[in-house]
Design a protein around this motif. Structure first.
Motif, PDB file in Angstrom:
ATOM      1  N   LYS A  16      -9.604   2.273  -6.954  1.00 25.93           N
ATOM      2  CA  LYS A  16      -9.863   1.970  -5.806  1.00 25.93           C
ATOM      3  C   LYS A  16     -11.417   1.357  -5.859  1.00 25.93           C
ATOM      4  O   LYS A  16     -11.205   0.641  -4.123  1.00 25.93           O
ATOM      5  CB  LYS A  16      -9.787   3.610  -5.536  1.00 25.93           C
ATOM      6  CG  LYS A  16      -8.514   4.201  -5.120  1.00 25.93           C
ATOM      7  CD  LYS A  16      -8.667   5.523  -4.287  1.00 25.93           C
ATOM      8  CE  LYS A  16      -7.221   5.914  -4.620  1.00 25.93           C
ATOM      9  NZ  LYS A  16      -7.808   7.687  -4.237  1.00 25.93           N
ATOM     10  N   TRP A  36      -5.848  -0.589  -2.661  1.00 29.64           N
ATOM     11  CA  TRP A  36      -4.705   0.355  -3.343  1.00 29.64           C
ATOM     12  C   TRP A  36      -3.984   1.622  -2.795  1.00 29.64           C
ATOM     13  O   TRP A  36      -5.077   2.260  -1.357  1.00 29.64           O
ATOM     14  CB  TRP A  36      -5.776   1.675  -4.674  1.00 29.64           C
ATOM     15  CG  TRP A  36      -4.932   2.891  -5.097  1.00 29.64           C
ATOM     16  CD1 TRP A  36      -4.703   3.906  -5.074  1.00 29.64           C
ATOM     17  CD2 TRP A  36      -4.739   2.426  -6.582  1.00 29.64           C
ATOM     18  NE1 TRP A  36      -4.438   4.543  -5.722  1.00 29.64           N
ATOM     19  CE2 TRP A  36      -3.909   4.134  -7.231  1.00 29.64           C
ATOM     20  CE3 TRP A  36      -4.572   1.321  -7.672  1.00 29.64           C
ATOM     21  CZ2 TRP A  36      -3.556   3.979  -8.340  1.00 29.64           C
ATOM     22  CZ3 TRP A  36      -3.946   1.970  -8.907  1.00 29.64           C
ATOM     23  CH2 TRP A  36      -3.058   2.878  -8.986  1.00 29.64           C
ATOM     24  N   HIS A  37      -2.981   1.580  -2.877  1.00 29.11           N
ATOM     25  CA  HIS A  37      -2.178   2.306  -1.714  1.00 29.11           C
ATOM     26  C   HIS A  37      -0.606   3.234  -2.708  1.00 29.11           C
ATOM     27  O   HIS A  37      -0.472   2.888  -3.192  1.00 29.11           O
ATOM     28  CB  HIS A  37      -1.963   1.833  -0.550  1.00 29.11           C
ATOM     29  CG  HIS A  37      -1.338   2.564   0.693  1.00 29.11           C
ATOM     30  ND1 HIS A  37      -1.427   3.425   1.087  1.00 29.11           N
ATOM     31  CD2 HIS A  37       0.553   1.961   0.600  1.00 29.11           C
ATOM     32  CE1 HIS A  37      -0.294   4.307   2.086  1.00 29.11           C
ATOM     33  NE2 HIS A  37       0.789   3.049   1.773  1.00 29.11           N
ATOM     34  N   ASP A  38      -1.200   4.489  -2.294  1.00 29.67           N
ATOM     35  CA  ASP A  38       0.134   5.357  -2.634  1.00 29.67           C
ATOM     36  C   ASP A  38       0.347   4.890  -4.283  1.00 29.67           C
ATOM     37  O   ASP A  38       1.951   4.928  -4.658  1.00 29.67           O
ATOM     38  CB  ASP A  38       1.716   4.860  -1.730  1.00 29.67           C
ATOM     39  CG  ASP A  38       2.598   6.000  -1.571  1.00 29.67           C
ATOM     40  OD1 ASP A  38       2.668   6.479  -2.508  1.00 29.67           O
ATOM     41  OD2 ASP A  38       4.332   5.012  -1.865  1.00 29.67           O
ATOM     42  N   SER A  94       3.516   0.128   5.267  1.00 34.82           N
ATOM     43  CA  SER A  94       2.541   1.311   5.437  1.00 34.82           C
ATOM     44  C   SER A  94       1.764   0.355   4.085  1.00 34.82           C
ATOM     45  O   SER A  94       0.426   0.665   4.886  1.00 34.82           O
ATOM     46  CB  SER A  94       3.070   2.851   4.384  1.00 34.82           C
ATOM     47  OG  SER A  94       3.708   2.315   2.943  1.00 34.82           O
ATOM     48  N   ALA A  95       2.330  -0.546   3.613  1.00 37.96           N
ATOM     49  CA  ALA A  95       1.379  -0.726   2.726  1.00 37.96           C
ATOM     50  C   ALA A  95       0.512  -2.146   3.095  1.00 37.96           C
ATOM     51  O   ALA A  95      -0.773  -2.557   3.524  1.00 37.96           O
ATOM     52  CB  ALA A  95       2.047  -1.906   1.433  1.00 37.96           C
ATOM     53  N   GLU A  98      -2.838  -1.219   5.202  1.00 41.26           N
ATOM     54  CA  GLU A  98      -3.536  -0.823   4.705  1.00 41.26           C
ATOM     55  C   GLU A  98      -4.189  -2.504   4.274  1.00 41.26           C
ATOM     56  O   GLU A  98      -5.354  -2.443   4.166  1.00 41.26           O
ATOM     57  CB  GLU A  98      -3.371   0.066   3.651  1.00 41.26           C
ATOM     58  CG  GLU A  98      -3.102   1.393   3.391  1.00 41.26           C
ATOM     59  CD  GLU A  98      -4.141   2.594   4.175  1.00 41.26           C
ATOM     60  OE1 GLU A  98      -5.379   1.936   3.782  1.00 41.26           O
ATOM     61  OE2 GLU A  98      -3.626   3.172   4.470  1.00 41.26           O
TER      62      GLU A  98
END
Length: 171
Positions: A16, A36-38, A94-95, A98
């Motif tokens: 992250k 960094w996601h999910d 969603s990615a 970000e």
């Protein structure tokens, strides 16, 4: 038990905070910007004006080396399972939301997500169950990748005299 809990937390926190990770698919490692996601690192590339994602295929594994943001040294190495996200799927949307916030200097900020859907790949690099927080024994040093760039050639023999004459004229 504590080691099992600290490993994933260390991977997540280090990844992250790092703006750049080194990813090795089947060939040489490449520096890739990510987000960094999910529970996974996400990268976008392989399109015009985007970073190359060589030898990272859907379902393959990759070695991810996370560097320190302030010193640039290696913090952690982990194994990722690579999966390509289907454009306009819920995970992709969603990615990309970000990733869009982290993309610097995009020439087409307004149409960037549509261009990514048409021409690029968005990959999810998820830490695998076999990921470890142990460092490899080697240094991680590698030979530079081939390039068309050249090193500077020696200065022409007459150049110092020309520069010296200019200096004398100014005085």
């Amino acid at each position: 038990m504590t080691e099992q809990l600290l490993g994933p937390a260390l991977i997540e926190e280090a990844t992250k905070k790092s703006g750049l990770v080194w990813v090795r698919g089947g060939g040489p490692a490449r520096a890739l910007w990510h987000v960094w996601h999910d529970g996974a690192a996400h990268v976008v590339g392989d399109g015009p004006g985007e970073q190359p994602l060589p030898q990272l295929a859907d379902g393959a594994t990759a070695e991810v080396t996370v560097r320190s943001k302030d010193k640039g040294g290696r913090l952690i190495v982990w194994t990722a399972t690579v999966s390509e996200l289907e454009p306009h799927s819920e995970a992709w949307e969603s990615a990309v939301a970000e990733l869009k916030g982290k993309r610097l200097n995009a020439p087409d900020a307004e149409q960037m997500t549509e261009r990514w859907a048409r021409e690029c790949r968005v990959l999810r690099l998820e830490p695998g169950a076999a990921s470890t927080t142990d460092f490899p024994d080697d240094s991680g040093a590698a030979a530079p990748l081939p390039t068309t760039a050249t090193t500077r050639r020696p200065a022409p023999a007459g150049l110092p005299r020309l520069l010296l004459k200019r200096k004398q004229k100014r005085s």
